[in-house]
Design a protein around this motif. Structure first.
Motif, PDB file in Angstrom:
ATOM      1  N   ALA A 319       0.652  -1.200   0.172  1.00 53.52           N
ATOM      2  CA  ALA A 319      -0.146   0.111  -0.055  1.00 53.52           C
ATOM      3  C   ALA A 319       0.604   1.340  -0.116  1.00 53.52           C
ATOM      4  CB  ALA A 319      -0.967   0.120   1.225  1.00 53.52           C
ATOM      5  N   ASN A 320       1.166   1.673  -1.188  1.00 49.87           N
ATOM      6  CA  ASN A 320       1.790   3.048  -1.229  1.00 49.87           C
ATOM      7  C   ASN A 320       1.032   3.965  -2.257  1.00 49.87           C
ATOM      8  OD1 ASN A 320       2.643   2.701  -3.967  1.00 49.87           O
ATOM      9  ND2 ASN A 320       4.284   1.432  -3.417  1.00 49.87           N
ATOM     10  N   ASP A 321       1.270   5.256  -2.135  1.00 57.96           N
ATOM     11  CA  ASP A 321       0.690   6.168  -3.029  1.00 57.96           C
ATOM     12  C   ASP A 321       0.429   5.814  -4.359  1.00 57.96           C
ATOM     13  OD1 ASP A 321       0.332   7.618  -0.645  1.00 57.96           O
ATOM     14  OD2 ASP A 321       1.617   9.287  -1.296  1.00 57.96           O
ATOM     15  N   ALA A 322       1.529   5.363  -4.890  1.00 59.22           N
ATOM     16  CA  ALA A 322       1.416   5.385  -6.437  1.00 59.22           C
ATOM     17  C   ALA A 322       0.477   3.985  -6.775  1.00 59.22           C
ATOM     18  CB  ALA A 322       2.771   4.886  -6.817  1.00 59.22           C
ATOM     19  N   ASP A 323       0.658   2.790  -6.075  1.00 59.58           N
ATOM     20  CA  ASP A 323      -0.105   2.014  -6.208  1.00 59.58           C
ATOM     21  C   ASP A 323      -1.573   2.102  -5.875  1.00 59.58           C
ATOM     22  OD1 ASP A 323       1.835   0.171  -7.475  1.00 59.58           O
ATOM     23  OD2 ASP A 323       2.635  -0.123  -5.634  1.00 59.58           O
ATOM     24  N   VAL A 324      -1.934   2.736  -4.831  1.00 58.23           N
ATOM     25  CA  VAL A 324      -3.306   3.118  -4.612  1.00 58.23           C
ATOM     26  C   VAL A 324      -3.959   3.980  -5.690  1.00 58.23           C
ATOM     27  CG1 VAL A 324      -4.896   4.464  -3.041  1.00 58.23           C
ATOM     28  CG2 VAL A 324      -3.146   2.906  -2.012  1.00 58.23           C
ATOM     29  N   ALA A 325      -3.204   4.957  -6.125  1.00 56.91           N
ATOM     30  CA  ALA A 325      -3.545   5.816  -7.413  1.00 56.91           C
ATOM     31  C   ALA A 325      -3.764   4.862  -8.732  1.00 56.91           C
ATOM     32  CB  ALA A 325      -2.371   6.857  -7.689  1.00 56.91           C
ATOM     33  N   ASP A 326      -2.955   3.894  -8.609  1.00 56.93           N
ATOM     34  CA  ASP A 326      -2.819   3.075  -9.944  1.00 56.93           C
ATOM     35  C   ASP A 326      -4.437   2.287  -9.819  1.00 56.93           C
ATOM     36  OD1 ASP A 326      -1.801   1.643 -12.117  1.00 56.93           O
ATOM     37  OD2 ASP A 326      -2.243  -0.057 -10.977  1.00 56.93           O
ATOM     38  N   ILE A 327      -4.836   1.913  -8.711  1.00 52.57           N
ATOM     39  CA  ILE A 327      -5.890   1.293  -8.668  1.00 52.57           C
ATOM     40  C   ILE A 327      -7.302   2.072  -8.794  1.00 52.57           C
ATOM     41  CG2 ILE A 327      -7.807   0.164  -6.766  1.00 52.57           C
ATOM     42  CD1 ILE A 327      -5.441  -1.138  -5.538  1.00 52.57           C
ATOM     43  N   ILE A 328      -7.059   3.411  -8.280  1.00 51.36           N
ATOM     44  CA  ILE A 328      -8.345   4.312  -8.648  1.00 51.36           C
ATOM     45  C   ILE A 328      -8.226   4.665 -10.108  1.00 51.36           C
ATOM     46  CG2 ILE A 328      -9.225   6.491  -7.773  1.00 51.36           C
ATOM     47  CD1 ILE A 328      -7.672   6.314  -5.353  1.00 51.36           C
ATOM     48  N   GLU A 329      -7.275   5.065 -10.731  1.00 44.26           N
ATOM     49  CA  GLU A 329      -7.082   5.244 -12.296  1.00 44.26           C
ATOM     50  C   GLU A 329      -7.601   4.102 -12.977  1.00 44.26           C
ATOM     51  OE1 GLU A 329      -3.341   6.223 -13.408  1.00 44.26           O
ATOM     52  OE2 GLU A 329      -4.135   6.722 -15.567  1.00 44.26           O
ATOM     53  N   HIS A 330      -7.065   2.810 -12.666  1.00 42.92           N
ATOM     54  CA  HIS A 330      -7.188   1.818 -13.802  1.00 42.92           C
ATOM     55  C   HIS A 330      -8.432   0.781 -13.284  1.00 42.92           C
ATOM     56  CE1 HIS A 330      -3.316   2.942 -15.031  1.00 42.92           C
ATOM     57  NE2 HIS A 330      -3.884   2.956 -16.070  1.00 42.92           N
ATOM     58  N   GLY A 331      -8.957   0.882 -12.039  1.00 38.27           N
ATOM     59  CA  GLY A 331      -9.957   0.047 -11.449  1.00 38.27           C
ATOM     60  C   GLY A 331      -9.034  -1.186 -11.051  1.00 38.27           C
ATOM     61  N   ALA A 332      -9.704  -2.298 -10.488  1.00 38.64           N
ATOM     62  CA  ALA A 332      -9.092  -3.381 -10.111  1.00 38.64           C
ATOM     63  C   ALA A 332     -10.388  -4.533 -10.178  1.00 38.64           C
ATOM     64  CB  ALA A 332      -8.539  -3.398  -8.804  1.00 38.64           C
ATOM     65  N   THR A 333      -9.927  -5.574 -10.526  1.00 34.53           N
ATOM     66  CA  THR A 333     -10.975  -6.874 -10.470  1.00 34.53           C
ATOM     67  C   THR A 333     -10.373  -7.939  -9.614  1.00 34.53           C
ATOM     68  OG1 THR A 333     -11.843  -5.988 -12.630  1.00 34.53           O
ATOM     69  CG2 THR A 333     -12.220  -8.534 -11.720  1.00 34.53           C
ATOM     70  N   GLY A 334     -10.664  -8.273  -8.606  1.00 34.64           N
ATOM     71  CA  GLY A 334     -10.251  -9.373  -7.966  1.00 34.64           C
ATOM     72  C   GLY A 334     -11.448 -10.146  -7.092  1.00 34.64           C
ATOM     73  N   LEU A 336     -13.063  -9.835  -4.543  1.00 35.16           N
ATOM     74  CA  LEU A 336     -14.134  -9.035  -3.814  1.00 35.16           C
ATOM     75  C   LEU A 336     -15.112  -8.253  -4.923  1.00 35.16           C
ATOM     76  CD1 LEU A 336     -12.068  -7.186  -1.037  1.00 35.16           C
ATOM     77  CD2 LEU A 336     -13.543  -9.305  -0.653  1.00 35.16           C
ATOM     78  N   GLY A 337     -14.594  -8.323  -6.213  1.00 31.84           N
ATOM     79  CA  GLY A 337     -15.495  -7.902  -7.305  1.00 31.84           C
ATOM     80  C   GLY A 337     -14.727  -6.797  -8.134  1.00 31.84           C
ATOM     81  N   THR A 338     -15.640  -5.955  -8.894  1.00 39.70           N
ATOM     82  CA  THR A 338     -14.802  -4.945  -9.570  1.00 39.70           C
ATOM     83  C   THR A 338     -14.970  -3.678  -9.089  1.00 39.70           C
ATOM     84  OG1 THR A 338     -15.201  -6.481 -11.456  1.00 39.70           O
ATOM     85  CG2 THR A 338     -14.744  -4.262 -12.116  1.00 39.70           C
ATOM     86  N   MET A 339     -13.911  -2.979  -9.091  1.00 37.25           N
ATOM     87  CA  MET A 339     -13.647  -1.778  -8.837  1.00 37.25           C
ATOM     88  C   MET A 339     -13.611  -0.896 -10.262  1.00 37.25           C
ATOM     89  SD  MET A 339     -12.497   1.141  -6.925  1.00 37.25           S
ATOM     90  CE  MET A 339     -11.740   2.631  -7.358  1.00 37.25           C
ATOM     91  N   PRO A 340     -14.745   0.076 -10.287  1.00 35.75           N
ATOM     92  CA  PRO A 340     -14.647   0.641 -11.611  1.00 35.75           C
ATOM     93  C   PRO A 340     -13.442   1.580 -11.890  1.00 35.75           C
ATOM     94  CG  PRO A 340     -16.344   1.370 -10.517  1.00 35.75           C
ATOM     95  CD  PRO A 340     -15.783   0.474  -9.592  1.00 35.75           C
ATOM     96  N   ASN A 341     -12.911   1.875 -12.968  1.00 39.93           N
ATOM     97  CA  ASN A 341     -11.726   2.764 -13.469  1.00 39.93           C
ATOM     98  C   ASN A 341     -12.146   4.340 -13.096  1.00 39.93           C
ATOM     99  OD1 ASN A 341     -12.712   3.491 -15.843  1.00 39.93           O
ATOM    100  ND2 ASN A 341     -11.958   1.859 -16.939  1.00 39.93           N
ATOM    101  N   MET A 342     -11.043   5.208 -13.416  1.00 41.66           N
ATOM    102  CA  MET A 342     -11.471   6.633 -13.339  1.00 41.66           C
ATOM    103  C   MET A 342     -12.420   7.056 -14.238  1.00 41.66           C
ATOM    104  SD  MET A 342      -8.196   8.439 -14.746  1.00 41.66           S
ATOM    105  CE  MET A 342      -8.446  10.162 -14.645  1.00 41.66           C
ATOM    106  N   GLN A 343     -12.440   6.495 -15.475  1.00 39.48           N
ATOM    107  CA  GLN A 343     -13.655   7.021 -16.497  1.00 39.48           C
ATOM    108  C   GLN A 343     -14.969   6.730 -16.080  1.00 39.48           C
ATOM    109  OE1 GLN A 343     -10.851   5.465 -17.413  1.00 39.48           O
ATOM    110  NE2 GLN A 343      -9.691   6.997 -18.669  1.00 39.48           N
ATOM    111  N   VAL A 344     -15.187   5.317 -15.547  1.00 34.30           N
ATOM    112  CA  VAL A 344     -16.338   5.095 -15.022  1.00 34.30           C
ATOM    113  C   VAL A 344     -16.781   6.081 -13.714  1.00 34.30           C
ATOM    114  CG1 VAL A 344     -17.942   3.192 -14.026  1.00 34.30           C
ATOM    115  CG2 VAL A 344     -16.237   2.710 -15.951  1.00 34.30           C
ATOM    116  N   ASN A 345     -15.905   6.151 -12.749  1.00 37.82           N
ATOM    117  CA  ASN A 345     -16.292   7.015 -11.660  1.00 37.82           C
ATOM    118  C   ASN A 345     -16.290   8.258 -11.872  1.00 37.82           C
ATOM    119  OD1 ASN A 345     -16.798   5.066  -9.590  1.00 37.82           O
ATOM    120  ND2 ASN A 345     -14.490   4.655  -9.245  1.00 37.82           N
ATOM    121  N   GLY A 346     -15.706   8.872 -13.212  1.00 37.49           N
ATOM    122  CA  GLY A 346     -15.851  10.124 -13.567  1.00 37.49           C
ATOM    123  C   GLY A 346     -14.705  11.173 -12.773  1.00 37.49           C
TER     124      GLY A 346
END
Ligand code: HEC
Ligand SMILES: [Cu+2]
Length: 364
Positions: A319-334, A336-346
């Protein structure tokens, strides 16, 4: 006991009622013929007109059946109801066997059903049968609770907004899945203006073929109850000229090439207070600020950066800034489900920087 029998009467009154029903029925049938369906719901694909024809056919013959059946039920109920002074023990006239009538009401609906079957048999395959004419195959995947579109030539998928060039036949491969297919559910792909409605079934790919014929933006609606997010499961399809489509496609490619270059987010300048507002507006549907296990849709993010039990992020990275930013930017699927990417979250880059700063500040 004295039993009075009323003889059946096909008298003037009966024929007047029949005439009235015939007139009502005729007017409604005429209405069905002239009703401009396309003014209320655009006929925006090559099958729309055919589907509307089937609808008109059913409504046209359904109208007299409904009018006469309901009309006579009401009329006879009124005509033969018990009146004051009637003998309560009276028995109705025992009519049975009307061969002519029974034959007619069996044969006519049978023929209608047969014709309906034949027309449907001709029309429905138009969007199911494989066809060589398709210019492209687009994969459409139903998720809880959004639509994912995969275009040939695009390395990343596009969520919730589908673009199609007008007048070109495309094949759409429909399915549904989740990171763990055990959690996948049946969704449905319905574009009312295309008159196309098809279930999206986990483990099964159903190809349909459509040619959009009218430029416009139409809704894609999930019509299969698929869970709590079902009412939010609305996408859109933008039908545009070939030139506009090419431009959109080129923009997607550039945007995605940019993403592949991993342009780092400038998270150092993030503003935690602004991030808190963005979080409240865009993240709290799925995330709380409790511990990791306090899940809504996604995990609790309160201890994201400081959790001894979950030193790593869902992506497996520390858990560091760059990797958290990466998840928020590109989303993640694991798991627990799917975390939408930045386009979807606007989100903008700035929002992401602020969000990271905010999440950093949450340590409890
Ligand atoms: C539609 C629901 C949804 C929305 C909206 C959403 N997330 Fe997520 N998020 C998830 C899911 C599900 C996961 C877990 C993904 C996985 O299992 O890989 C997740 C994971 C994360 C993670 C990684 C957590 C960890 O412990 O590794 C972060 C960080 C995150 N989300 C931040 C955000 C932020 C910031 C927003 C708001 C802009 C947001 N999320 C909006 C569903 C959502
Ligand atoms: Cu759905």
């Amino acid at each position: 006991m004295n039993q009075t029998r009323k003889p059946p009467l096909l008298d003037m009154e009966f024929w007047s009622v029949t005439l009235i029903l015939t007139v009502i029925s005729g007017l409604l049938m005429w209405g069905v013929v002239i009703f401009p369906i396309d003014q209320y719901l655009a006929e925006a694909s090559s099958v729309s007109k055919d589907i509307d024809f089937i609808f008109r056919f059913m409504a046209f013959f359904g109208v007299p059946i409904m009018v006469y059946v309901i009309g006579y039920i009401v009329y006879f109920a009124w005509r033969y109801h018990t009146r004051k002074g009637d003998d309560l023990m009276a028995v109705g006239s025992d009519i049975h066997d009307q061969p002519a009538l029974e034959t007619a009401w069996t044969i006519i609906p049978s023929i209608l059903m047969l014709i309906l079957g034949v027309i449907s048999y001709v029309v429905l395959p138009k969007y199911y049968m494989a066809s060589a004419a398709s210019v492209a195959t687009i994969e459409v995947i139903g998720h809880k609770f959004y639509y994912e579109f995969r275009y040939p030539g695009l390395s990343q998928s596009v969520d919730n907004e589908m673009h199609l060039p007008v007048g070109k036949q495309v094949t759409i491969d429909l399915t549904s899945t989740e990171p763990d297919i055990q959690h996948a559910v049946i969704h449905s792909f319905w574009v009312p203006e295309f008159r196309v409605k098809q279930d999206m079934i986990p483990g099964m790919i159903v190809p349909i073929h459509i040619t959009p014929t009218q430029i416009g933006t139409y809704r894609i609606i999930c019509t299969e109850f698929c869970g709590l997010g079902h009412p939010d499961m609305v996408g859109k399809v933008v039908v545009e000229s070939q030139a506009d489509f090419d431009k959109w496609f080129a923009d997607q490619r550039t945007a995605q090439a940019g993403a592949a270059n991993q342009k780092p987010i400038a998270f150092t300048r993030g503003d935690a207070a602004a991030g808190g507002q963005t979080f409240a507006a865009k993240c709290t549907v799925c995330h709380g600020t409790g511990s990791f296990d306090m899940r809504k849709v996604g995990p609790g993010l309160g201890n994201l950066f400081h959790d001894p039990n979950h030193a790593n992020l869902v992506t497996g990275k520390p858990a560091n800034d760059a990797d958290v930013a990466d998840i928020i930017e590109h989303g993640a699927t694991g798991d627990l489900g799917t975390m939408p990417n930045m386009q979807v979250n606007g989100l903008t880059d700035k929002d992401i920087a602020n969000l990271v700063a905010y999440l950093e500040s949450l340590h409890k």
